[in-house]
Design a protein around this motif. Structure first.
Motif, short mmCIF file in Angstrom:
data_model
loop_
_atom_site.label_atom_id
_atom_site.label_comp_id
_atom_site.label_asym_id
_atom_site.label_seq_id
_atom_site.Cartn_x
_atom_site.Cartn_y
_atom_site.Cartn_z
N VAL A 51 0.86 -1.18 0.00
CA VAL A 51 0.00 0.00 0.00
C VAL A 51 0.90 1.23 0.00
CG1 VAL A 51 -1.82 1.23 1.24
CG2 VAL A 51 -1.79 -1.27 1.25
N MET A 52 0.72 2.08 -1.01
CA MET A 52 1.62 3.21 -1.20
C MET A 52 1.05 4.55 -0.75
SD MET A 52 4.09 1.49 -2.25
CE MET A 52 5.27 2.70 -2.76
N SER A 53 -0.27 4.64 -0.57
CA SER A 53 -0.87 5.93 -0.21
C SER A 53 -1.70 5.80 1.07
CB SER A 53 -1.75 6.45 -1.35
OG SER A 53 -2.99 5.78 -1.35
N GLU A 54 -2.17 6.93 1.55
CA GLU A 54 -2.97 6.98 2.76
C GLU A 54 -4.47 6.92 2.46
OE1 GLU A 54 -0.57 9.41 2.04
OE2 GLU A 54 0.96 8.43 3.25
N SER A 55 -4.85 6.58 1.24
CA SER A 55 -6.25 6.67 0.82
C SER A 55 -7.18 5.69 1.54
CB SER A 55 -6.37 6.48 -0.69
OG SER A 55 -6.00 5.18 -1.06
N MET A 56 -6.65 4.69 2.22
CA MET A 56 -7.50 3.74 2.95
C MET A 56 -7.30 3.83 4.47
SD MET A 56 -9.53 2.12 0.87
CE MET A 56 -10.06 0.67 1.78
N GLU A 57 -6.55 4.82 4.93
CA GLU A 57 -6.31 4.98 6.36
C GLU A 57 -7.52 5.57 7.05
OE1 GLU A 57 -2.66 7.14 7.08
OE2 GLU A 57 -1.46 5.52 6.23
N HIS A 58 -7.74 5.18 8.30
CA HIS A 58 -8.87 5.70 9.05
C HIS A 58 -8.43 6.71 10.12
CE1 HIS A 58 -12.14 2.51 8.03
NE2 HIS A 58 -11.50 2.93 6.97
N ASN A 59 -7.28 6.53 10.70
CA ASN A 59 -6.73 7.47 11.68
C ASN A 59 -7.59 7.69 12.92
OD1 ASN A 59 -4.43 7.98 10.05
ND2 ASN A 59 -5.65 9.41 8.83
N SER A 60 -8.56 6.82 13.16
CA SER A 60 -9.37 6.88 14.37
C SER A 60 -10.12 5.56 14.50
CB SER A 60 -10.36 8.06 14.32
OG SER A 60 -11.25 7.93 13.23
N GLU A 61 -10.77 5.38 15.63
CA GLU A 61 -11.58 4.18 15.84
C GLU A 61 -12.72 4.17 14.83
OE1 GLU A 61 -10.99 1.60 17.93
OE2 GLU A 61 -9.11 2.62 18.34
N PHE A 62 -13.23 2.99 14.54
CA PHE A 62 -14.25 2.83 13.50
C PHE A 62 -15.45 3.75 13.69
CE2 PHE A 62 -18.13 0.79 11.88
CZ PHE A 62 -17.84 0.86 10.52
N ASP A 63 -16.01 3.80 14.90
CA ASP A 63 -17.21 4.61 15.14
C ASP A 63 -16.97 6.08 14.80
OD1 ASP A 63 -18.68 2.40 15.91
OD2 ASP A 63 -18.32 2.71 18.05
N GLN A 64 -15.85 6.62 15.29
CA GLN A 64 -15.53 8.02 15.02
C GLN A 64 -15.27 8.23 13.53
OE1 GLN A 64 -15.54 10.81 17.03
NE2 GLN A 64 -15.28 11.82 15.06
#
Length: 183
Positions: A51-64
């Motif tokens: 994975v080369m980019s941040e396009s699938m990152e969530h950076n927080s818990e699922f609910d938030q």
């Protein structure tokens, strides 16, 4: 006796030369034996994708995360309950490695994470958000809108479906690519 010397050189000797030769052998083994074997086993031309980019990152818990992104998904009739059942519901990060299985394009479902390659673009790994008669559409979980080239992904663009995430294993490739892009 000769095999024992080679073994000692490759695995026990702590010299720059042994590290270089070992590294080259590992790369060759991966490129010409492991990668093709996995491709054959998984029916995929790209069985391992860094994975080369941040396009699938969530950076927080699922609910938030879902609260912040729900308008995008709910406009596609994908609600919280649906999304919470998806594979990789918590996304994945740049530097992770995804194991990709080639499966029938017609068997794709909303929420599947797929790898596709459109002409003129690098392979992309995003989530299916729409299925048409002969195409699917995707969206990166961390993107605020669809990229123009992911609105119509046809069978000829499709590489496979992500089935497993291996965290951090793709960082060496990402670091090299970033180094050459910024060079």
């Amino acid at each position: 006796m000769k095999l024992k010397k080679i073994w000692n050189f490759l695995w026990k000797e702590d010299s720059l030369e042994s590290y270089i030769v070992s590294g080259i052998l590992i790369l060759l083994l991966g490129k010409f034996i492991i990668f093709p074997s996995l491709g054959l086993l998984l029916s995929s031309s790209m069985p391992i994708v860094a994975v080369m980019s941040e396009s699938m990152e969530h950076n927080s818990e699922f609910d938030q995360w879902y609260q912040d992104k729900n308008l995008i998904y709910e406009s596609k009739d994908i609600d919280y309950e649906d999304f919470s059942k998806f594979d990789f519901k918590n996304g994945f990060n740049a530097g992770d490695v995804m194991i990709v299985k080639g499966n029938n394009f017609k068997d794709l479902e909303i929420g599947n994470v797929i790898v596709f390659k459109k002409s003129g673009h690098q392979p992309t790994i995003h989530r299916v958000i729409n299925i048409g008669e002969d195409y699917v559409s995707t969206l990166g979980d961390n993107n605020s809108k669809q990229l123009s080239y992911e609105k119509f992904i046809y069978q000829s663009d499709y590489i496979g479906k992500a089935i497993l995430k291996v965290p951090l294993l793709g960082w060496p490739k990402k670091a090299l690519v970033d180094l050459f892009i910024n060079f």
